[in-house]
Motif scaffolding. Sequence first.
Motif, PDB file in Angstrom:
ATOM      1  N   UNK A   1     -74.438 116.318 -30.734  1.00  0.00           N
ATOM      2  CA  UNK A   1     -73.895 115.215 -30.601  1.00  0.00           C
ATOM      3  C   UNK A   1     -72.310 115.721 -31.327  1.00  0.00           C
ATOM      4  N   UNK A   2     -72.051 116.349 -32.596  1.00  0.00           N
ATOM      5  CA  UNK A   2     -71.042 116.539 -33.368  1.00  0.00           C
ATOM      6  C   UNK A   2     -70.141 117.623 -32.392  1.00  0.00           C
TER       7      UNK A   2
ATOM      8  N   UNK B   1     -70.238 117.460 -29.492  1.00  0.00           N
ATOM      9  CA  UNK B   1     -69.628 116.714 -27.759  1.00  0.00           C
ATOM     10  C   UNK B   1     -68.542 115.760 -28.902  1.00  0.00           C
ATOM     11  N   UNK B   2     -68.505 115.441 -29.942  1.00  0.00           N
ATOM     12  CA  UNK B   2     -66.910 114.850 -30.340  1.00  0.00           C
ATOM     13  C   UNK B   2     -66.453 115.346 -30.532  1.00  0.00           C
ATOM     14  N   UNK B   3     -66.411 116.989 -30.766  1.00  0.00           N
ATOM     15  CA  UNK B   3     -64.990 117.918 -31.294  1.00  0.00           C
ATOM     16  C   UNK B   3     -64.629 118.285 -29.911  1.00  0.00           C
ATOM     17  N   UNK B   4     -65.463 117.656 -28.501  1.00  0.00           N
ATOM     18  CA  UNK B   4     -64.918 118.268 -26.633  1.00  0.00           C
ATOM     19  C   UNK B   4     -64.337 117.420 -26.614  1.00  0.00           C
ATOM     20  N   UNK B   5     -64.230 116.289 -27.604  1.00  0.00           N
ATOM     21  CA  UNK B   5     -63.810 114.619 -26.856  1.00  0.00           C
ATOM     22  C   UNK B   5     -62.312 114.408 -27.513  1.00  0.00           C
TER      23      UNK B   5
ATOM     24  N   UNK C   1     -76.483 104.200 -27.382  1.00  0.00           N
ATOM     25  CA  UNK C   1     -76.844 104.244 -28.644  1.00  0.00           C
ATOM     26  C   UNK C   1     -77.727 105.776 -28.945  1.00  0.00           C
ATOM     27  N   UNK C   2     -77.978 106.709 -28.169  1.00  0.00           N
ATOM     28  CA  UNK C   2     -79.163 107.234 -28.020  1.00  0.00           C
ATOM     29  C   UNK C   2     -77.977 108.428 -28.921  1.00  0.00           C
ATOM     30  N   UNK C   3     -76.225 108.551 -28.499  1.00  0.00           N
ATOM     31  CA  UNK C   3     -75.457 109.294 -29.104  1.00  0.00           C
ATOM     32  C   UNK C   3     -75.296 108.925 -30.211  1.00  0.00           C
ATOM     33  N   UNK C   4     -74.770 107.620 -30.113  1.00  0.00           N
ATOM     34  CA  UNK C   4     -73.906 107.059 -31.599  1.00  0.00           C
ATOM     35  C   UNK C   4     -74.936 106.853 -32.732  1.00  0.00           C
ATOM     36  N   UNK C   5     -75.833 106.313 -31.972  1.00  0.00           N
ATOM     37  CA  UNK C   5     -77.407 105.455 -33.682  1.00  0.00           C
ATOM     38  C   UNK C   5     -78.222 106.851 -34.175  1.00  0.00           C
ATOM     39  N   UNK C   6     -78.630 107.008 -32.589  1.00  0.00           N
ATOM     40  CA  UNK C   6     -80.247 107.631 -32.970  1.00  0.00           C
ATOM     41  C   UNK C   6     -80.411 109.238 -33.084  1.00  0.00           C
TER      42      UNK C   6
ATOM     43  N   UNK D   1     -78.188 115.837 -24.049  1.00  0.00           N
ATOM     44  CA  UNK D   1     -76.971 116.608 -23.474  1.00  0.00           C
ATOM     45  C   UNK D   1     -77.020 115.807 -22.158  1.00  0.00           C
ATOM     46  N   UNK D   2     -77.403 115.142 -21.646  1.00  0.00           N
ATOM     47  CA  UNK D   2     -77.314 114.733 -20.528  1.00  0.00           C
ATOM     48  C   UNK D   2     -76.363 113.460 -21.091  1.00  0.00           C
ATOM     49  N   UNK D   3     -76.559 112.499 -21.186  1.00  0.00           N
ATOM     50  CA  UNK D   3     -75.307 111.815 -21.501  1.00  0.00           C
ATOM     51  C   UNK D   3     -74.152 111.715 -22.747  1.00  0.00           C
ATOM     52  N   UNK D   4     -74.333 113.128 -23.515  1.00  0.00           N
ATOM     53  CA  UNK D   4     -73.138 113.759 -23.847  1.00  0.00           C
ATOM     54  C   UNK D   4     -71.985 114.119 -22.337  1.00  0.00           C
ATOM     55  N   UNK D   5     -72.705 114.584 -21.451  1.00  0.00           N
ATOM     56  CA  UNK D   5     -72.273 114.740 -20.721  1.00  0.00           C
ATOM     57  C   UNK D   5     -71.258 114.448 -19.056  1.00  0.00           C
ATOM     58  N   UNK D   6     -72.080 113.144 -19.346  1.00  0.00           N
ATOM     59  CA  UNK D   6     -71.568 111.490 -18.629  1.00  0.00           C
ATOM     60  C   UNK D   6     -70.189 111.485 -19.281  1.00  0.00           C
ATOM     61  N   UNK D   7     -70.601 111.061 -20.457  1.00  0.00           N
ATOM     62  CA  UNK D   7     -69.807 110.180 -21.402  1.00  0.00           C
ATOM     63  C   UNK D   7     -68.130 111.000 -20.959  1.00  0.00           C
TER      64      UNK D   7
END
Length: 203
Positions: free
Chosen positions: A126-127, A129-133, A109-114, A66-72
């Motif tokens: 993560x899905x 996050x992707x939908x929001x972008x 790496x957390x978002x894209x791979x892990x 959640x933190x890394x998604x919000x930052x991206x």
Amino acid sequence: MAAAGSRRVPRAERERQMLDAAVATFARRGYRAASMDGIAEAAGVSKPLVYLYLNSKDELFSACIRREAAALTAAVRDAVQDGATPEVQLRSGLLGFFEHTAAHPDGWTILYSQARTVGEPFAAEVAALRAEIVDFVAALIAAACGSQEVAGYAHALVGAAESLAGWAASSPSADRSPKDLAATLMTLAWSGLATAVPPAPAS
């Protein structure tokens, strides 16, 4: 009573330290190999304190996502220049994306791979996050060309950006700057998008 000269660390700062350590540990060791002992040691706290703040390994991993998604998401939104031409807006958004992923490789790496490979519920986060972008990019294109039939463009552009960032992260010898990556994708994408987006009026 605390020892003289010691400082009580505020909860928000302590959580940030734990999340920083967790993101680095999960990114470098993988979710399954990462241990709460190792994360606590990296954060400079006791394992019981990690559990007190974040309850479980699953909840800690979700908090990292959640933190890394919000930052991206914030990085992409903040990079887009209000009032600019559609081409400049897309280019600046892409540059913001690539600058952020380059500056935060563990978070990427957390978002894209892990998160995508561990399974649910992490993949669903993560899905989202992707939908929001994708929705944000689609809104930019739709506003420019006066059409709502732009979902395909948005999905293609976001997917290409993810793939290119993944390639750059896994191929450090490529030595491509965020500006180079943004330019590469715009060269590929804009010729197609330009048929849907009218040219900016002459000033």
